[in-house]
Design a protein around this motif. Structure first.
Motif, short mmCIF file in Angstrom:
data_model
loop_
_atom_site.label_atom_id
_atom_site.label_comp_id
_atom_site.label_asym_id
_atom_site.label_seq_id
_atom_site.Cartn_x
_atom_site.Cartn_y
_atom_site.Cartn_z
N GLU A 33 4.84 -4.37 12.02
CA GLU A 33 5.92 -4.33 13.00
C GLU A 33 7.27 -4.71 12.39
O GLU A 33 8.32 -4.25 12.83
CB GLU A 33 5.60 -5.28 14.16
N ARG A 34 7.25 -5.57 11.38
CA ARG A 34 8.49 -6.07 10.80
C ARG A 34 8.92 -5.35 9.53
O ARG A 34 9.95 -5.69 8.95
CB ARG A 34 8.36 -7.57 10.50
N THR A 35 8.09 -4.42 9.06
CA THR A 35 8.43 -3.67 7.85
C THR A 35 8.24 -2.18 8.11
O THR A 35 7.82 -1.77 9.18
CB THR A 35 7.53 -4.09 6.66
N ALA A 36 8.55 -1.39 7.09
CA ALA A 36 8.42 0.06 7.21
C ALA A 36 7.05 0.56 6.78
O ALA A 36 6.85 1.76 6.60
CB ALA A 36 9.50 0.74 6.37
N PHE A 37 6.08 -0.36 6.64
CA PHE A 37 4.77 0.02 6.12
C PHE A 37 3.68 -0.31 7.15
O PHE A 37 3.76 -1.31 7.85
CB PHE A 37 4.50 -0.70 4.79
N SER A 38 2.67 0.56 7.21
CA SER A 38 1.64 0.45 8.25
C SER A 38 0.65 -0.68 7.96
O SER A 38 0.59 -1.22 6.85
CB SER A 38 0.87 1.77 8.35
N LYS A 39 -0.15 -1.00 8.98
CA LYS A 39 -1.17 -2.04 8.85
C LYS A 39 -2.18 -1.66 7.76
O LYS A 39 -2.56 -2.49 6.93
CB LYS A 39 -1.89 -2.22 10.19
N SER A 40 -2.63 -0.41 7.74
CA SER A 40 -3.61 0.01 6.73
C SER A 40 -3.02 -0.04 5.33
O SER A 40 -3.72 -0.35 4.36
CB SER A 40 -4.12 1.43 7.04
N SER A 41 -1.73 0.27 5.22
CA SER A 41 -1.08 0.20 3.90
C SER A 41 -1.06 -1.24 3.40
O SER A 41 -1.39 -1.52 2.25
CB SER A 41 0.34 0.74 3.98
N TRP A 42 -0.69 -2.19 4.27
CA TRP A 42 -0.66 -3.60 3.87
C TRP A 42 -2.05 -4.09 3.49
O TRP A 42 -2.19 -4.90 2.57
CB TRP A 42 -0.08 -4.45 4.98
N GLU A 43 -3.08 -3.61 4.17
CA GLU A 43 -4.44 -4.02 3.82
C GLU A 43 -4.78 -3.58 2.40
O GLU A 43 -5.39 -4.33 1.63
CB GLU A 43 -5.44 -3.43 4.82
N ARG A 44 -4.38 -2.37 2.04
CA ARG A 44 -4.63 -1.89 0.67
C ARG A 44 -3.82 -2.70 -0.35
O ARG A 44 -4.33 -3.07 -1.40
CB ARG A 44 -4.28 -0.41 0.54
N TYR A 45 -2.55 -2.97 -0.03
CA TYR A 45 -1.70 -3.71 -0.96
C TYR A 45 -2.23 -5.12 -1.20
O TYR A 45 -2.29 -5.60 -2.34
CB TYR A 45 -0.27 -3.80 -0.42
N LEU A 46 -2.62 -5.81 -0.13
CA LEU A 46 -3.04 -7.21 -0.25
C LEU A 46 -4.44 -7.36 -0.84
O LEU A 46 -4.81 -8.44 -1.29
CB LEU A 46 -2.99 -7.88 1.13
N ASN A 47 -5.23 -6.28 -0.82
CA ASN A 47 -6.57 -6.31 -1.43
C ASN A 47 -6.56 -5.77 -2.85
O ASN A 47 -7.60 -5.74 -3.51
CB ASN A 47 -7.55 -5.50 -0.59
#
Length: 307
Positions: A33-47
């Protein structure tokens, strides 16, 4: 493109990003919600399944009020590995004898290189010429590889605040080349980055001062030490850490310090030790803002217990 097992470079970046996300207190949905990147994208980045765009790293640093220099350096290393830009240079293709002679002449230190024997010369002379050409090609390749490896080593130094690992002549690197450079009492009063104790430490406590500086108590069970760090500071700010031994302190001396992390020297600790840090703002740097610790009349102090 997604890869199942993260490389060491991506794993370091992902761990740093997870630490920032935890500091923001945001869920994956909140990040989306606070960035231009989706929830699934953040899951990939953080893993560590994929390398995030540079802008994603910068946005997360902004949300966590974190100086972006270290994370961007980690990102550069991970992205180089991911894209293949860090791969060694390929061996040069075979060239004609005429091209080889030209290369050999260019590599020679003298402006008047020795003439290359004609094709009708004795077999021994031909073998010597071919060996010289191969030596010139190897020298060129070695210089290219040295530039690539040197660049990666410099980036690692900037990222971790410590010397990049040195290669060993043996097949198995020694502990001094891959692990901390000190343990226990030998670390007392030493810099945690120089001694490689700052790799993967625990955060015992975090604190925001009335002037807006951020402080953390850090601990390395591998080294058996604790220390404190500060950022978002002003020239003249001081930070002191105390445990069972003598106090250890650090000061923001110039603009370069104010724009980066500043670490206190280490103090020896063990499980159960209470570590205390006190922040002394620069003269005139006090603020009327609220802080989340206590004041001892000389500065703002907070504590953490070694687990």
């Amino acid at each position: 493109m997604t890869r199942t097992t993260p490389s060491p470079e991506r794993a370091r970046l992902a761990a740093s990003l997870r630490d920032l996300r935890a500091r923001t207190g945001l869920s994956m949905v909140g990040l989306a919600e606070r960035t231009a990147f989706s929830k699934s994208s953040w899951e990939r980045y953080l893993n560590g399944k994929s390398v995030p765009p540079r802008d994603a790293v910068r946005e997360l640093c902004r949300l966590a009020s974190e100086p972006e220099g270290r994370c961007l350096a980690l990102w550069e290393i991970a992205e180089s590995e991911w894209s293949g830009r860090a791969a060694p240079a390929p061996a040069p293709a075979r060239r004609t004898k005429t091209a080889q002679r030209t290369d050999a002449a260019a590599e020679a230190p003298s402006t008047d290189p020795e003439p290359v024997p004609p094709e009708a010369s004795a077999p021994a002379s031909q073998a010597d010429t071919r060996a010289g050409n191969r030596g010139a090609a190897v020298a060129v390749l070695a210089s290219v590889c040295a530039v690539v490896v040197g660049g990666v080593a410099i980036t690692l130094f900037l990222v971790l605040g410590q010397d990049a690992p040195r290669s060993s002549s043996s097949a198995s690197p020694s502990a001094s080349a891959t692990g901390p450079r000190c343990r226990g009492a030998a670390c007392e009063g030493r810099n945690p980055m120089d001694m490689k104790c700052g790799v993967g430490p625990q955060t015992l406590a975090s604190y925001r001062t009335a002037s807006g500086a951020m402080l953390e108590l850090r601990d390395s069970r591998t080294c058996g030490t604790s220390w404190a760090r500060m950022w978002g500071t002003r020239i003249g700010d001081r930070l002191e850490v105390t445990a069972d031994g003598r106090p250890r302190s650090a000061e923001v001396k110039d603009e370069a310090d104010a724009a980066a992390y500043v670490y206190t020297p280490m103090t020896t600790t063990r499980s159960g030790t209470v570590v205390r840090a006190c922040f002394r703002p620069a003269p005139g740097g006090e603020s009327d803002g609220e802080s989340d610790g206590e004041s001892d009349g000389k500065g703002e102090c907070f504590e953490g217990r070694v687990r």
